[in-house]
Design a protein around this motif. Sequence first.
Motif: not given
Length: 257
Positions: A112, A114, A117, A156
């Motif tokens: 996912k 982040d 990260s 994202d």
Amino acid sequence: MPQDYFERPGFDSRPGAYSSLPSSCKRGGRPLSIAVSIINPRPISREGLRRIIADGGIDVIATFSGVAELPATPTRTDHLLLVDVPTLAEQVGSLQALGERGDWKVLILAEKFDLASMLSCFDHGAQGYAVKDMPCATLIALLQLAALGHKVMPSDLADVLKHEDFRFKAMERTQESASAVPNALSQRENDVLSCLMAGYANKHIARTLDVTEATVKVHVKAILRKLNVTNRTQAAMWATSRGMNGRLMPYEHAMSA
């Protein structure tokens, strides 16, 4: 255990599902010839990725459960390494180990998105960062772009940027530390900071400034400490917010050093 690749929503495993790649990823109407190796600790996931990538017209050289199984250096200049490990610690650990073993191009495949990260992975030398929630054709296109030398980031990130004013935050941090930092950096540290703003990896900085990579690492650590930031990206943002982009010329300093 993460959902199997063959069952993941959006992953199209039908033959011919990758025919509509971007024109920048094609040469003479055909996808660019690149080679990919896969790192994933789970055999079934490695096999799933291998089939998806091979069906997309990309040569899969080998699959490995970890970095330790890799050869010392890439066997081809167009060799891309897809690293699919579950945690940030494993992602960063893989990047650090690869950085010591050769000039690998690495695309991190995360479960996912982040932001912290992703920045940490880029700070440790990743060529790209992708999230699994995407169609197979998108993965193939991202691999092609990474092989061309592009920095690959997930869509994202655009959603995050809509809600964050990074320029304001950088200026705010600058105002808080302006009185303490103006003359804190040495001339060579300024040169290294300029290279960080350009997105150079340590090896590139070392060549540009005619110093060793070990020396570059020492300067980078000193810069992060003096600017009170935690990574290279934040250091570059700090410098940009202070209008330092036009004043620092590492190539000239390198020639006169």
